[in-house]
Design an enzyme around this catalytic site. Structure first.
Site, PDB file in Angstrom:
ATOM      1  N   SER A 262     -41.458 -54.587  32.867  1.00  0.00           N
ATOM      2  CA  SER A 262     -42.055 -53.296  33.186  1.00  0.00           C
ATOM      3  C   SER A 262     -43.556 -53.385  32.940  1.00  0.00           C
ATOM      4  O   SER A 262     -44.052 -54.405  32.466  1.00  0.00           O
ATOM      5  CB  SER A 262     -41.451 -52.198  32.316  1.00  0.00           C
ATOM      6  OG  SER A 262     -41.885 -52.368  30.987  1.00  0.00           O
ATOM      7  N   LYS A 263     -44.229 -52.292  33.266  1.00  0.00           N
ATOM      8  CA  LYS A 263     -45.693 -52.254  33.151  1.00  0.00           C
ATOM      9  C   LYS A 263     -46.192 -52.713  31.792  1.00  0.00           C
ATOM     10  O   LYS A 263     -47.248 -53.341  31.691  1.00  0.00           O
ATOM     11  CB  LYS A 263     -46.199 -50.837  33.430  1.00  0.00           C
ATOM     12  CG  LYS A 263     -46.304 -50.526  34.911  1.00  0.00           C
ATOM     13  CD  LYS A 263     -47.734 -50.131  35.282  1.00  0.00           C
ATOM     14  CE  LYS A 263     -47.975 -50.216  36.773  1.00  0.00           C
ATOM     15  NZ  LYS A 263     -47.470 -49.047  37.503  1.00  0.00           N
ATOM     16  N   ARG A 264     -45.433 -52.377  30.755  1.00  0.00           N
ATOM     17  CA  ARG A 264     -45.964 -52.709  29.429  1.00  0.00           C
ATOM     18  C   ARG A 264     -45.987 -54.221  29.186  1.00  0.00           C
ATOM     19  O   ARG A 264     -46.620 -54.694  28.257  1.00  0.00           O
ATOM     20  CB  ARG A 264     -45.221 -51.941  28.334  1.00  0.00           C
ATOM     21  CG  ARG A 264     -43.922 -52.512  27.939  1.00  0.00           C
ATOM     22  CD  ARG A 264     -43.131 -51.586  27.053  1.00  0.00           C
ATOM     23  NE  ARG A 264     -41.734 -51.897  27.204  1.00  0.00           N
ATOM     24  CZ  ARG A 264     -41.138 -52.929  26.635  1.00  0.00           C
ATOM     25  NH1 ARG A 264     -41.814 -53.734  25.835  1.00  0.00           N
ATOM     26  NH2 ARG A 264     -39.867 -53.173  26.837  1.00  0.00           N
TER      27      ARG A 264
END
Ligand code: GLU
Length: 482
Positions: A262-264
């Site tokens: 994911s983005k993180r």
């Protein structure tokens, strides 16, 4: 009623498809399934088709579509024929739904959205699975109010199970009670995603559906449409050519911590990696290795990948994205890349003054340590600075009174040097360092600051040779104290 799909005996010429939805970026996980689809087709000398699933009108802007096309082009995945745009095929999707309706494999459902919401509430309260209960499956449409809106739902098998022999997941099955009579056509006549995908897959003649395993549940539904169309769920075949494809559901990519990417975890889009200075061949190879392997070989040329790729070597478990590994691999690909090509990519990152011929000449030296193109540009920037150089704070710190005195002495010696080669310059300054009983590093520090304006650079003798005699002496003189 159990039957299986994709038993590996499909003898048709291979046709794969990659079917991204324009979301504003090309997710590297999607790019990887695109790569696998493309490689599989190339390996078997078949066709790799591209379908843009642009039915979400808000998201499917031309810009969002171009992001996908550019990303694929950059990765070197050229697909066969023109891309199919799903939004342009709504009439055909509706036609299939109507054929299913006529043949009795689908039916009109007049339940209002309020009624369906109530049904779900009741199911929830009774702790039952929330799915359409088939309330219009056996009712006559004449029971509905005149002109009442309706959806078209498929009649899915009531008993037994649906089995898929997935080329990656193996034999997977679902109890048919879990598959409700899902909607094919909405009340406004528009096709659902579930219908559109399968009609397009069949019309495009796809023999192999290679995609993320987040679509595995969809496969159990999509296959019902195929079986209704080809008569496998009972009755006559409605159209020819509805052969069950082989499914290959590829596990998703996870981050280094094991959680779904994911983005993180950092950048997700192919374009982000391009902007980070990753070479297309690096990302190609990295994505290939993420979930597929051939012994312990780490790097594959395109041709090798095509020759060796097959679905049976795709891992069943999720793979982990490792940024450090990607950067190391990129360093290897940079070192292997053609110097003029690298110069062409790096020049725009430096600016209008970057001379490609000089960059090409400097590339063998510059590329020995860079792990991405931005680092390469940064390492090369000293070549194109204008005099007198702006020094970084650290570099300026090296040019104190002592440093400047030393530079002045170095200037004298180098001015007298007639052989401006790495060997001669090295011999010259080594002799001087010995004379002064200093390490060569002590000499190199102020010299590097004067020549590059920085405290890090390629080897100091490389820098002298790349800059050339005249420019080197001028830069030294600019900073020397006398
Ligand atoms: N458009 C879908 C996606 O981007 C893929 C559909 C499919 O491969 O069947 O996730």
């Amino acid at each position: 009623m159990a039957s299986s799909s994709g038993n590996g005996s499909d003898q048709r010429p291979v046709v794969t498809r990659f079917a991204p939805s324009p979301t504003g970026f090309l997710h590297i996980g999607n790019a990887r399934t695109g790569l696998f689809s493309w490689l599989y087709a190339r390996h078997y000398g078949g066709k790799a088709l591209l379908r843009i699933e642009d039915t979400d009108k808000k998201r499917s802007t031309q810009e969002a579509i171009d992001v996908i096309l550019d990303g694929l082009d950059w990765l070197g995945l050229e697909f066969d024929g023109d891309a199919v745009y799903q939004s342009q095929r709504a009439d055909r999707h509706a036609e299939v739904a109507m054929k299913l309706l006529e043949a009795g494999h689908a039916y009109k459902c007049f339940a209002s959205s309020e009624e369906l919401a109530e049904m779900r509430e009741q199911q929830k309260a009774a702790k039952q699975p929330m799915r359409y209960d088939g309330r219009w499956r056996d009712r006559d449409p004449s029971e509905a109010a005149e002109g009442a809106p309706f959806t078209v739902r498929i009649k899915t098998p009531e008993g037994g199970e649906t089995v898929i022999n997935d080329a990656v997941q193996g034999r997977v099955k679902v109890d048919n009670r879990e598959i409700d009579d899902f909607i094919l056509l909405r009340a406004d006549g528009s096709p659902t995603y579930m219908l559109a995908v399968v009609v397009d897959d069949m019309d495009m003649g796809c023999t192999h559906i290679i995609r993320g395993d987040d679509h595995l549940n969809n496969a159990f539904r999509q296959i019902q449409v195929i079986r209704a169309m080809n008569g496998a769920n009972g009755g006559q075949a409605i159209e020819d050519g509805w052969e069950e494809p082989t499914y290959a559901h590829v596990p998703l990519i996870h981050g280094n911590d094991g959680a779904k990417l994911s983005k993180r975890h950092g950048a997700l889009g192919v374009r982000d990696y391009r902007e980070m200075g990753i070479l297309p061949e690096t990302l190609f190879n990295y994505l290939l290795r993420l979930g597929w392997g051939h012994g312990d070989q780490e790097e594959f040329s395109r041709d090798e990948a095509i020759a060796l790729f097959d679905i049976d070597a795709v891992n069943k478990g999720p793979s982990r994205f490792d940024m450090k590994k990607l950067l190391n691999m990129n360093g290897n690909y940079i070192r292997a890349a053609d110097d003029a090509r690298l110069a062409g990519m790096v020049a725009p990152l430096i600016g209008p003054d970057a001379d490609k011929a000089l960059l090409t000449q400097a590339m063998p030296v510059l590329k020995t340590r860079a792990r991405d193109l931005n680092e390469l540009a940064e390492g090369a920037s000293f070549l194109f600075k204008t005099r007198p150089l702006d020094l970084t704070e650290k570099a300026a710190g090296l040019l104190d009174e002592d440093g400047r005195q030393l530079l002045a002495a170095i200037f004298e010696r180098l001015q007298a040097e007639t052989d401006w080669t790495i060997e001669a310059l090295e011999a010259n300054l080594n002799a001087y360092a010995q004379e002064l009983e200093l390490g060569l590093g002590k000499l190199a520090q102020p010299l590097r600051a004067a020549l590059t304006g920085q405290t890090t650079s390629p080897g100091i003798f490389d820098v002298l040779v790349l800059l050339g005699r005249e420019e080197s002496l001028a830069r030294i003189n600019d900073q020397a104290g006398g």
